[in-house]
Structure formats: structure tokens, C-alpha cells
Write an enzyme that holds these catalytic residues in place. Sequence first.
Site, PDB file in Angstrom:
ATOM      1  CG  HIS A 178     -31.227  10.766  11.462  1.00 32.33           C
ATOM      2  ND1 HIS A 178     -31.496  10.217  10.240  1.00 32.33           N
ATOM      3  CD2 HIS A 178     -32.425  11.072  12.008  1.00 32.33           C
ATOM      4  CE1 HIS A 178     -32.801  10.176  10.071  1.00 32.33           C
ATOM      5  NE2 HIS A 178     -33.384  10.688  11.110  1.00 32.33           N
ATOM      6  CB  THR A 195     -41.164  12.073  14.796  1.00 32.07           C
ATOM      7  OG1 THR A 195     -40.829  11.582  13.501  1.00 32.07           O
ATOM      8  CG2 THR A 195     -42.576  11.648  15.147  1.00 32.07           C
ATOM      9  CB  CYS A 208     -49.155   0.509   5.206  1.00 29.28           C
ATOM     10  SG  CYS A 208     -49.152  -1.284   5.168  1.00 29.28           S
TER      11      CYS A 208
END
Lengths: 359, 375
Positions: free
Chosen positions: B185, B51, B309
Site C-alpha cells: 500500500h 510488518t 500507544c
Amino acid sequence: MRVVAALSGGVDSAVAAARLIDAGHDVVGVHLALAREAAVGGPGSRGCCSIEDSRDARRVADVLGIPYFVWDMSERFMEDVIDDFVAEYAAGRTPNPCVRCNERIKFAAVLERAQALGFDAVGTGHYARIESGERGAELHRSVDPEKDQSYVLAVINADQLAGALFPLGDSHKDEVRAEAKERGLLVADKPDSHDICFIPTGDTAAFLRKRLGPAEADIVDAESGEVLGHTDVAYALTIGQRRGLDLRRPASDGQPRYVVDVDLSTSRVQVGPRSALAVTELVGDHVRWCGPVEDGEVNGHVQVRAHGEPVPAKAVVESDAVTVYMSEPIFGVAAGQTLVMYSGTRAVLSATIKVTAHD
Amino acid sequence: MWIEVSSSVGNASSLHTAGRGARRVVEESRESIAASLDVRPSEVIFTSGGTEADNLAIKGIYWARKSLDPNLNRVLASSIEHHAVLDPVEWLEKHEGADVKWIDVDVLGRVDLAVVGQALAKPGVALCSVMWANNEVGTIQDVATIASLCADAGVPFHTDAVQAFGQIPLDLNLRGLAAASLSGHKIGGPMGVGALIARRDLQMTPVAHGGGQEREVRSGTLDVPAIAGFAEAVRLGVLEREKHAAVLETLRDALIARVVELVPGATLSGDPADRLPNNAHFTFAGCEGDALLMLLDAAGIHVSTGSACTSGVPEPSHVLLAMGVSEATARGSLRFSLGRTSTQSDIDRLAEVLPAVVERAGRAGVLSLARSTES
């Protein structure tokens, strides 16, 4: 049994789930996503609901070592509870959304889905007891009169009752909090929720104004006809209401005045003394037998709000309608409210109040 | 390895002996990773994971290009990116005035190369980002062609290679490839570590400012033990990739064949041929994904449904929607991921329970469908 434990993220449902596990059931934790913002934006954008509660619920499931899922019931909740709530107010009635949610969501949509997926029951943290009587399951008041929730549950029928488990019915709230602490559940000291869950600000009038727009009305004295004030959200005023009327002139006798009538068609809200609110007879429809069906007549007590005083009464049922005769008056009852007839601690039936009268 | 490295406490930025020891571990790890990937050590920028690598690439390249020329304002990205790319791109659109062009995919999830070409033909493109392989449906993109188109247009190309890494061969020296994101990972390394492989000449504006570590584009004290573990995972991942991929492909094809044979409403998603060796993804008509997941979980089979979400509500996958799947069908999707411990008996077990699970989930699914048509 295979049981869905509804986990709201609060202390009651957490302890209820723990007790279901202790009782030897095969338990899966399910958090219900109810009120929800619509998703907006580009590809993959996400809309979200009560994040803190769902995290707390997930943490409870982790601590208890049970699987955890979120079921999106927001569409049904929107239609069956929120839209219904708004429509009832728009029609000049005063609904109870928690009653509606138990009737249509928790012990209908959720229970149906759980059963279709192979579960036997839905367990919740409600304060009420299920007793097995000679003719099947009966709903009874909690041993904690402060927390008793049998009133909001009395809309569920015998079949739904058979699929419900209330592990907290024999406990007091302080015992439940202490037990949560002992079990290492961090929600132990989370404050109780009091407001309507989809109006977190507690400002029902503002919520209705946003949905329904303004509804101007004069507030007039029921006896003299004198105009005492004005409101722009007439539908948000409810019979028996005293606060928030913003009356510009005091009553001649110095006594507080209450809303005694709301007529949306003529844009008139009438106020009067408390004595004008006295009601000794109720007519209700949408009768729901909560457990075994009785023969036409029920003697006991009637209750018309969640934490209202039960009043001695007799209920006469004819098909889908019920007439309740009280031996002493009750005050401030509006159409749309739920009436529940009790026989001792047992909640026997519920109905939606249509007409009130004073003999 | 991690325990060994964790027992030394040096900060890799310090000048004392312990610091030098830590720095040596970091630099040897960097060199090892560079050797495994056939890139230069200076092209390895350590991050906290995929990310962060994606955020650094998207924002860092965008800002650097825009400061070079204010007209370089357009961002091209595929509509099936992971949220780690989607969300920074949307953020640039919302907060930095970026003009975003989402590149469509076909029914198999393949990026439309003609659209990429047309979008690159217009001036003002700051960067283009297309994932190497999709994390949900497993489709592998023609990254070589896209990178080459970008090179022709003089536009830096970034790829999120997190899913592809360790599964398929990655040539990070492709003409036009400016940056690639990797995660530890996903290849059996530690969590919380990853890297952005960025060409030496690629200009990026830092996202995290501070001590100037990592080519001055990613400040912050490095997690030395995690980096050492990551390097070892990269070494083994590259070394053993081919052997494992062959095993996984055989298992994957067996799984796909069994599911399609046993479940009439099951449809394979993504490209049947150009797909990740460890990925099998299906939609099950008339079922809800989370009901399938719940029932399989109870049977000891762990699968995933895609994204949810923040409060955990399952969402219809934006990847499936972009591939033209209806919202109702997208809700009934399931991903089976295979790993090194997966065996044929796992697939036999799945085949044993899946038909009854789908049947049961179908009944629960039908309840809500009946309701929505009735109201």
C-alpha cells in the site's frame, strides 16, 4: 458552537455526543487518557491505559462520523486526583475522587485546553441539567433521581458551568440505552461503571496499602475502651463503615457497630452504635458557588454523598467557610467528604467537610 | 485487476484447474516483481505486508544463525527503526536472550557508520538491520556502506525498505544486502500484501509453520488478487518513480521553505538533502503535535504526528528522541506527506492557515507548560 464531546467509551457520553451533533454543534470527540502505566523498556516502547475504553470511544466517533482525538491528561490526573486521593486518606479524611476530577480535570484542564484551541464548550454524558436563570447558568438535578450526578458536579463554578453542556439531564438512563441502540451504538448494553476508575478491582484498601504501606491500629469500643480487633490499614477505614472490620467479638447489645472515629496519630479506631454517628452540624471549607452567588444564607437541603438522601438544612456562608445546620440528623459523615447545598432541584454550593458535630 | 482476479476462486496451492490458474497469477506476479526489482523470482517471498516481512527477517535470520552457531547471539539495529523492527528485536532480547546493540544516529537521523563498524568487529553478531529511509523524519541512510561493512564481517544485513520503495532508487543487489522488506500500500497497491526480498542463500527459520508455501519460510494460503495488484503497483512504481520523485521534490522544497519562512518556531527535522521526496517533518517549539493536527484537520489539511500507544495517547517520537531532540520539543512534531495528488495549491493553502494554527496551538500548549512549571 464548536464543542468537544468527552467520549469515555461508555453509553452515556456516546449518546451525549450524538445529541450535540443533532443540536447542530460542530463536534469533535475527545477521549481523556487518565490513569496510565509508565512506559518502560528500550527505544520506542509504549505504555498504555484503558485500551478497551479508548477503542470503544473511537468506534463511537466513527459511527457518529466525527473526528476523534486522545488527550493525555494522565500527569494532571495523577497529581490532582490520584495523589490527592492518597494524601487525603493519609491525613485521615475521606475524599471523593470524581468530585476532584470534575473540579480539576474535566471542567478545568480539559475545558481550558478546548477553549485555547478555539472550542466554545465541553459536553459530557453527566446526568444533570443546566438551566439559565436570571443571574446566569444554574446547575440542577437530573430528571432521573437514580442517576443524578449534580452532586459530583457541584464543584464547578459559574465560568466553568458556562462552558459545559450536559445533553442527558432531561433523560432517564433506560431512555439513553434505548436511544444508543436505535442509533446503532454498540456500547448500548455496556455495563455501567461504578468503581473508582483508577482502582478497577474496587479494593480501595489494597490500593492504599500499596501506596502508603501498613498503618497498624487497634479497633476499640468507643464506650468501654475494650479492644475488639485490629487493622493494618487504619487510614482506609472511614467513619460510618460497618463492613470489613473483622471484629472478633459481637457487641453486648447484639447491634451492628460502625466506625465512629479514626485517629491516625494515636493509632486508635473507635467503633460504636449507629446512634453515635448522628450529626446535625457540618463545617466546611473550600466553598464553591455553583453558578450565581447567594447572600450569606441558603435554605434547602444538604447532601453529603453521591447517592445520599438530601436532608433539610440551612447553610451560613462566611468567606471561604460554611456552616450547615440540619433539622434532623444524618449518619456517618467523615471529614473530606463533599457537602452540596440544594435549593429545590438547584445545586447552589459545595464545600469540603472539615468538622462534624451533634448538638 | 483485483476484481478480475478475485472472480476466479482457485487456491494457488491446489492441483485442480482453478488452482493452477491462481498459481499462474502468483508466479507471474512474482516474476514481474523480480524483473522490476532486478532480483530472482525465487528471492520474492510474499507476506501480508511490511510488518510481517520485518518479523520474518529479524526472527527468521536470528533463529537460523543461532541454530548454526549458538554464539551468534547479538543483534544490531538502529534506534530509529519502525516498530515493525524495533518490537521484534526487543522481543528477541526479552524472550530469546538476544544481546541487542542499538546503533545511535546523529542530529540529522543518520546512522553512525563508525559505531556500526565497531559493533561488527566484535564476534557473535547474528544480524544487522537498518532501515533504508526513516518513516518519520525522511532521512535516507547510507545503506550501501552499511551493507558492505556487514559483508566484510560475514553478517547478514536486513533493511526495512518500506518507506524508501517507490520514492528513491533501490539497488537490491548491493554487496552484503541479504533481505529487504516491502509493502504494497505504500506504493499505491493493495493493503495487506508485501514481500520480503531475500537472497537465495539466506537461511531463515519459519515464523509461520504450516503448508510450506513461500520457500517453506512463510506458510499460509496466498492472497492471489492482492498479489496481482501488488505486482502491478511495483511495475508502475518502478517505471514512474523518477518522474514522480522530481515533482514531489519540488513541492517538498517549496513546502519546507514556506513553513520555515512563515513560522519562526518551526525546525525541519532530518537530513535536508538526503531525504525522501515525499516527506517534510518539523518540530514546532511550544506546541503539542496533536493540537496542531486537530486544528489542521479542521482546516481540511491532513497530517500526522507520529506514533501513539495502543489506546491512542500521542507519544514523543523515539526517532526524534534518538536524534537528541528534547521530549518537550518532540511532542510538538508534525509530518507532512506528499503524494501524487499533491499540488502547489495545497501548499499555498497550508501556508495560509499554518501561522494562525501554530499560534493557537502555542497558546493551548503554554497552558500545560505553565501548569507544569507552577507545580
